[in-house]
Enzyme design. Structure first.
Site, PDB file in Angstrom:
ATOM      1  N   HIS A   1       0.976  -1.344   0.145  1.00 56.38           N
ATOM      2  CA  HIS A   1       0.032  -0.213  -0.002  1.00 56.38           C
ATOM      3  C   HIS A   1       0.797   1.229   0.082  1.00 56.38           C
ATOM      4  CE1 HIS A   1       0.949  -0.204   4.217  1.00 56.38           C
ATOM      5  NE2 HIS A   1       0.510  -1.195   4.386  1.00 56.38           N
TER       6      HIS A   1
ATOM      7  N   LYS B   1      -7.695   6.426  -0.862  1.00 54.26           N
ATOM      8  CA  LYS B   1      -6.657   6.338   0.430  1.00 54.26           C
ATOM      9  C   LYS B   1      -5.877   5.169   0.300  1.00 54.26           C
ATOM     10  CE  LYS B   1      -8.778   8.844   4.109  1.00 54.26           C
ATOM     11  NZ  LYS B   1      -9.184   8.963   5.518  1.00 54.26           N
TER      12      LYS B   1
ATOM     13  N   HIS C   1      12.458  -4.660   0.715  1.00 54.92           N
ATOM     14  CA  HIS C   1      11.672  -3.831   1.314  1.00 54.92           C
ATOM     15  C   HIS C   1      12.330  -2.844   2.550  1.00 54.92           C
ATOM     16  CE1 HIS C   1       7.693  -1.823   1.901  1.00 54.92           C
ATOM     17  NE2 HIS C   1       7.995  -2.158   3.108  1.00 54.92           N
TER      18      HIS C   1
ATOM     19  N   GLY D   1       6.755   2.315   8.976  1.00 58.99           N
ATOM     20  CA  GLY D   1       5.427   2.796   9.603  1.00 58.99           C
ATOM     21  C   GLY D   1       5.551   3.234  10.911  1.00 58.99           C
TER      22      GLY D   1
ATOM     23  N   ASP E   1       5.555   3.381   3.807  1.00 62.43           N
ATOM     24  CA  ASP E   1       5.790   2.706   2.688  1.00 62.43           C
ATOM     25  C   ASP E   1       5.928   3.845   1.583  1.00 62.43           C
ATOM     26  OD1 ASP E   1       6.108   0.080   3.817  1.00 62.43           O
ATOM     27  OD2 ASP E   1       4.418  -0.624   2.733  1.00 62.43           O
TER      28      ASP E   1
ATOM     29  N   ARG F   1      -8.618  13.922  19.091  1.00 68.08           N
ATOM     30  CA  ARG F   1      -7.520  13.929  18.102  1.00 68.08           C
ATOM     31  C   ARG F   1      -6.841  15.303  18.030  1.00 68.08           C
ATOM     32  NH1 ARG F   1      -8.635  11.212  12.564  1.00 68.08           N
ATOM     33  NH2 ARG F   1      -6.511  11.568  12.388  1.00 68.08           N
TER      34      ARG F   1
ATOM     35  N   THR G   1      -3.580  21.603   9.959  1.00 71.59           N
ATOM     36  CA  THR G   1      -4.119  20.138   9.833  1.00 71.59           C
ATOM     37  C   THR G   1      -3.997  19.986   8.086  1.00 71.59           C
ATOM     38  OG1 THR G   1      -5.549  18.648  10.333  1.00 71.59           O
ATOM     39  CG2 THR G   1      -6.415  20.853   9.877  1.00 71.59           C
TER      40      THR G   1
END
Length: 562
Positions: A11, A36, A132, A302, A330, A443, A526
């Site tokens: 992804h 996404k 990777h 990640g 990634d 958040r 943001t």
């Protein structure tokens, strides 16, 4: 030497273009296709390429496919083939099963043909398959500026490893240690995120939730199944590759469903996970330092997006410097694969003239901007001093969409595809959520602060270039917290971005204008999106403007209001 880097196997699909070792362009596919993560991580779609990102990189660099010397892909099929072990706790046909692995390898085998058809040239001999985690490591090591730095990569999984320890020696990254499945910190975050009622991709939500909990409540049972001093993950407890949560529910109670309210027990589990993550990364860093004692640690994968852990690593770890790239996930492995391939070539090649940087995506001319406003049916005016006008609007309480220059690489908006607001207003978090973001109220929002003033407002600790990338949650100075309540989390920290005048002069000037108006060298920042990938084009930005209640939008020198 012209090298196209590609990340497509899992992804965060992305592409990058380097010329003689310098990174000229890079972008994630999701920004173009508006899906996404670019695509779901499926056993059957490793060969679905980031076509739009590839096209952008080539166009930006002015390079045609037949001028490419190499194509580097951030995955090594042969390494996967030799390391794969079937997981007895898996569903036939998907990840971990023999049938799913056969489908996955078939999709990997289609990549060269698909790439040749896309580019219109035979790519078979040009492809370099880069492991990777080496691609992750390269994305941090080569731009860091220290050719003896140590490297730590922590994520979900690569071919079979889940973490890599390495040491730099000039142009070579030497592997020194690793973790393998099921000892996956990334998978632990995915599974607990789903258990708590979020998406497996929603680790950032769990990080924010953790500050409301008590880690001691679940510390012992969590360490029992995930490890106390280093990751020792019990696969049967997490059932990573099953859609079930029975073993977790036996320990922590019924899983939360997405529509159910968050309770203290959920916050406590999030806190236990965060505390565990801090310990595990710190332990891995100490192990890395023992194997390769260096001044600098390059951290990627990640898990390197965890701002709380990054602060602990920077302040309590054995390295005096920590460098994390703007895209440690990634999406950054396209750059890493290209750089690894570049430095693997036998010829004597020049080192990077500078770091990779964070602004590597597309930008748009004034003609394109005016055309986008016209197509959207929105009247815009050109402002002679757009930074001052935007600062003035933010100071009077408006939420402004701010779209400038080249798009950022990485999941954080760094002042070119941002929503900006006044951090002094204690209700501003709720206002931004109501007007556009529509996200969970627990958040936190982040502050962008003038780099030269950051130390006056935040306890910065050890210096790090990566403050530019919004990757550390650092304490707000007690005498300043009440002045910027909208960007202070419940635990008294802020995930800050320092804004450097030489790196982003227009954004820096906007914040300086805001300080002249208010005495505060900070704005709330943001990402410019609404439950979608961050906007890429002026048309994307205007669509979000039309579909939300943003007060004003600025694209280049042009301003429109609602």
């Amino acid at each position: 030497m012209n090298i196209l880097g590609i990340n497509c196997v899992y992804h965060e699909s992305s592409a990058a273009l380097i010329v003689d070792g310098d990174v000229l362009a890079s972008a994630e596919e999701e920004r173009f296709n508006r899906v996404k993560h670019g695509k779901p991580a499926s056993v059957s779609n490793a060969d679905v390429l980031p076509e739009h990102a590839i096209a952008f990189c080539l166009e930006w660099a002015g390079i045609t496919p037949d001028e490419l010397d190499l194509v580097a892909i951030s995955f090594a099929p042969e390494l996967r083939g030799s390391a794969f072990q079937p997981d007895p706790l898996s569903v036939p046909g998907v990840w971990g099963s023999r049938e799913g692995e056969a489908t996955f390898r078939e999709s990997l085998s289609r990549i060269p043909g698909n790439l040749s058809r896309l580019l219109g040239v035979d790519c078979e001999q040009m492809i370099r398959w880069i492991p990777h985690h080496l691609a992750h490591a390269a994305s941090a090591y080569y731009p860091c500026g220290d050719d003896r730095a140590a490297v730590l990569v922590v994520d979900g999984i690569g071919e079979s490893t889940t973490a890599l320890i390495g040491g730099g020696k000039g142009t070579v990254i030497e592997p020194l240690g690793s973790l393998t499945y099921p000892d996956s910190m990334g998978f632990v975050w995915e599974k607990i995120s789903a258990y708590l009622g979020f998406s497996p991709y929603d680790a950032s939500k769990v990080m924010g939730l953790a500050s409301y909990g008590d880690p001691a409540v679940w510390a012992a049972p969590f360490a029992e199944i995930a490890g106390e001093r280093e990751p020792k993950v019990r696969s049967e407890a997490f059932e990573f590759r099953l859609p079930t949560f029975g073993a977790l529910e036996e320990r922590f109670g019924p899983r939360r469903l997405p529509y159910e309210p968050l309770r203290q027990q959920h916050m406590d589990l999030a806190a236990a996970l965060q505390s565990w993550n801090d310990r595990m990364v710190l332990g891995l860093a100490e192990r890395t330092h023992a194997l390769h004692p260096a001044e600098t640690l390059c951290f990627a994968g990640g898990v390197a997006l965890n701002c709380t852990t990054n602060w602990v690593l920077k302040e309590k770890g054995p390295f005096s410097k920590v460098f994390i790239p703007s895209a440690p996930h990634d999406g950054g492995t396209a750059i890493g694969a290209a750089l690894a391939a570049y430095f693997e070539t036998p010829a004597e090649l020049p080192r990077l003239s500078g770091g990779a940087g964070e602004y590597l995506g597309p930008d748009f001319t004034s003609d394109r901007i005016r055309a986008a406003f016209a197509d959207a049916g929105i009247r815009a005016e050109r402002c002679p001093d757009i930074a001052h006008e935007t600062a003035r609007r933010i100071a009077r309480g408006e939420v402004v969409g701010w779209f400038q220059g080249r798009m950022e690489l990485g999941p954080r908006a760094l002042g070119n595809r941002s929503l900006l607001a006044d951090p002094r207003d204690p209700m501003m978090r709720d206002k931004v959520n109501v007007k556009v973001k529509h996200r969970e109220t627990f958040r936190p929002f982040a502050p962008s602060v003038l780099a030269e003033r950051a130390g006056d407002w935040f306890e910065l600790g050890r210096a790090s270039e990566s403050y530019r990338y919004m990757l550390y949650a650092c304490p707000v100075r007690p005498d300043k917290a009440s002045h910027i309540p909208a960007v202070v989390h419940v635990d008294g920290t802020s995930r800050i971005q320092t804004v450097v005048a030489d790196v982003n002069p227009r954004f820096h000037r906007l914040i300086r204008e805001f300080e002249e108006l208010t005495g505060v060298p900070v704005v709330l920042n943001t990402s410019f999106n609404d439950s979608e990938p961050i906007v890429c084009t002026p048309s994307d930005a205007l669509a979000t403007f039309k579909n939300t209640q943003i007060d004003a939008i600025v694209i280049g020198d042009y301003l429109a209001t609602r």
